[in-house]
Design a protein around this motif. Structure first.
Motif, mmCIF file in Angstrom:
data_model
loop_
_atom_site.group_PDB
_atom_site.id
_atom_site.type_symbol
_atom_site.label_atom_id
_atom_site.label_comp_id
_atom_site.label_asym_id
_atom_site.label_seq_id
_atom_site.Cartn_x
_atom_site.Cartn_y
_atom_site.Cartn_z
ATOM 1 N N LEU A 114 -7.518 4.219 -9.848
ATOM 2 C CA LEU A 114 -7.006 3.271 -8.850
ATOM 3 C C LEU A 114 -7.395 3.680 -7.435
ATOM 4 N N ALA A 115 -7.206 4.932 -7.110
ATOM 5 C CA ALA A 115 -7.515 5.396 -5.756
ATOM 6 C C ALA A 115 -8.995 5.185 -5.434
ATOM 7 N N GLY A 122 -12.645 5.264 4.210
ATOM 8 C CA GLY A 122 -11.488 5.857 4.863
ATOM 9 C C GLY A 122 -11.823 7.197 5.471
ATOM 10 N N ASP A 123 -10.808 8.033 5.609
ATOM 11 C CA ASP A 123 -10.965 9.356 6.197
ATOM 12 C C ASP A 123 -11.927 10.198 5.357
ATOM 13 N N ALA A 124 -12.948 10.735 5.994
ATOM 14 C CA ALA A 124 -14.004 11.467 5.275
ATOM 15 C C ALA A 124 -13.460 12.676 4.518
ATOM 16 N N ASP A 125 -12.576 13.444 5.138
ATOM 17 C CA ASP A 125 -12.014 14.616 4.457
ATOM 18 C C ASP A 125 -11.160 14.202 3.258
ATOM 19 N N ALA A 126 -10.368 13.162 3.424
ATOM 20 C CA ALA A 126 -9.530 12.672 2.331
ATOM 21 C C ALA A 126 -10.387 12.168 1.175
ATOM 22 N N LEU A 127 -11.448 11.454 1.484
ATOM 23 C CA LEU A 127 -12.352 10.952 0.445
ATOM 24 C C LEU A 127 -13.008 12.103 -0.307
ATOM 25 N N ALA A 128 -13.421 13.142 0.411
ATOM 26 C CA ALA A 128 -14.052 14.299 -0.235
ATOM 27 C C ALA A 128 -13.061 14.997 -1.166
ATOM 28 N N THR A 129 -11.811 15.125 -0.729
ATOM 29 C CA THR A 129 -10.790 15.756 -1.561
ATOM 30 C C THR A 129 -10.547 14.927 -2.815
ATOM 31 N N LEU A 130 -10.407 13.622 -2.652
ATOM 32 C CA LEU A 130 -10.182 12.731 -3.787
ATOM 33 C C LEU A 130 -11.339 12.792 -4.778
ATOM 34 N N ARG A 131 -12.533 12.790 -4.276
ATOM 35 C CA ARG A 131 -13.713 12.792 -5.158
ATOM 36 C C ARG A 131 -13.877 14.108 -5.917
ATOM 37 N N LEU A 139 -1.318 13.207 -3.721
ATOM 38 C CA LEU A 139 -0.850 11.938 -3.162
ATOM 39 C C LEU A 139 -1.964 11.276 -2.374
ATOM 40 N N ALA A 140 -2.375 10.087 -2.814
ATOM 41 C CA ALA A 140 -3.344 9.283 -2.067
ATOM 42 C C ALA A 140 -2.567 8.278 -1.225
ATOM 43 N N VAL A 141 -2.918 8.171 0.049
ATOM 44 C CA VAL A 141 -2.279 7.248 0.976
ATOM 45 C C VAL A 141 -3.324 6.194 1.337
ATOM 46 N N ALA A 151 -3.448 -7.280 -3.301
ATOM 47 C CA ALA A 151 -4.432 -6.213 -3.083
ATOM 48 C C ALA A 151 -5.575 -6.344 -4.078
ATOM 49 N N SER A 152 -6.773 -6.199 -3.581
ATOM 50 C CA SER A 152 -7.936 -6.305 -4.456
ATOM 51 C C SER A 152 -8.764 -5.029 -4.400
ATOM 52 N N LEU A 153 -9.595 -4.855 -5.400
ATOM 53 C CA LEU A 153 -10.445 -3.672 -5.482
ATOM 54 C C LEU A 153 -11.330 -3.578 -4.251
ATOM 55 N N GLY A 154 -11.433 -2.379 -3.722
ATOM 56 C CA GLY A 154 -12.302 -2.127 -2.582
ATOM 57 C C GLY A 154 -11.741 -2.543 -1.241
ATOM 58 N N ALA A 155 -10.534 -3.126 -1.197
ATOM 59 C CA ALA A 155 -9.985 -3.646 0.056
ATOM 60 C C ALA A 155 -9.171 -2.622 0.832
ATOM 61 N N GLY A 156 -8.890 -1.475 0.234
ATOM 62 C CA GLY A 156 -8.072 -0.475 0.899
ATOM 63 C C GLY A 156 -8.898 0.574 1.619
ATOM 64 N N SER A 157 -8.209 1.323 2.446
ATOM 65 C CA SER A 157 -8.829 2.423 3.186
ATOM 66 C C SER A 157 -7.977 3.673 2.972
ATOM 67 N N LEU A 158 -8.597 4.748 2.515
ATOM 68 C CA LEU A 158 -7.875 5.992 2.255
ATOM 69 C C LEU A 158 -7.564 6.678 3.585
#
Length: 167
Positions: A114-115, A122-131, A139-141, A151-158
């Motif tokens: 989902l995340a 979104g935030d580059a550091d957060a994306l790197a951690t998630l990946r 916790l993903a925000v 809410a649709s796929l790809g519409a959010g920002s981490l």
């Protein structure tokens, strides 16, 4: 802005002989991690207006530890978050996601799926951690410009990704 908080349950022990996976409890380290996450959520004002939680023991114990440190809003428990796939999780989010923020306490691989599907930017550091993987008690925000009900796929920002090692 509407915010989706995706929380993978904290570290649980292995099932003992005769124990169902559903009934696995948190380890002491998992309880400590969830309490630390609750404090971090409070400090960073990551306060949901509603929480949806899996009925599995380890998810309920994670929520209990988090809720001891911060407000988690109105809480709804559903077994769907134990059994459903990522599409099922999305259906639960849409059914319960009006304006505001929603915390979902569940399991992998659904949280990671989902995340990654909802927040490709979104935030580059957060994306790197998630990946690098969605750890227990991670916790993903994710911020959405629209109601979580649509809410649709790809519409959010981490916005952020909190992991036990960061707290």
């Amino acid at each position: 802005m509407n915010t989706l908080y995706l929380l993978r349950h904290a570290k649980a022990g292995w099932a003992l002989p005769g124990m169902r996976d559903f009934d696995r409890p948190l380890e002491e380290s998992g309880i400590r991690d969830a309490e630390a996450l609750g404090r971090a959520m409070q400090e960073q004002d990551y306060i949901p207006s509603m929480t949806i939680c899996s009925t599995a023991l380890r998810a309920r114990q994670t929520l209990e530890a988090v809720a001891g440190q911060t407000d988690t809003g109105r809480v709804v428990f559903t077994e769907r978050l134990y059994h459903d796939d990522a599409a099922g999780y999305l259906a639960v989010i849409r059914e319960n996601g009006g304006k505001g923020s929603l915390l979902v306490v569940g399991h992998n691989p659904m949280m990671e799926d989902l995340a990654e599907a909802h927040a490709p930017s979104g935030d580059a550091d957060a994306l790197a951690t998630l990946r690098a993987g969605f750890p227990t008690c991670g916790l993903a925000v994710i911020d959405f410009p629209v109601s979580l009900a649509v809410a649709s796929l790809g519409a959010g920002s981490l916005r952020a990704f909190l992991a036990p090692g960061d707290m």
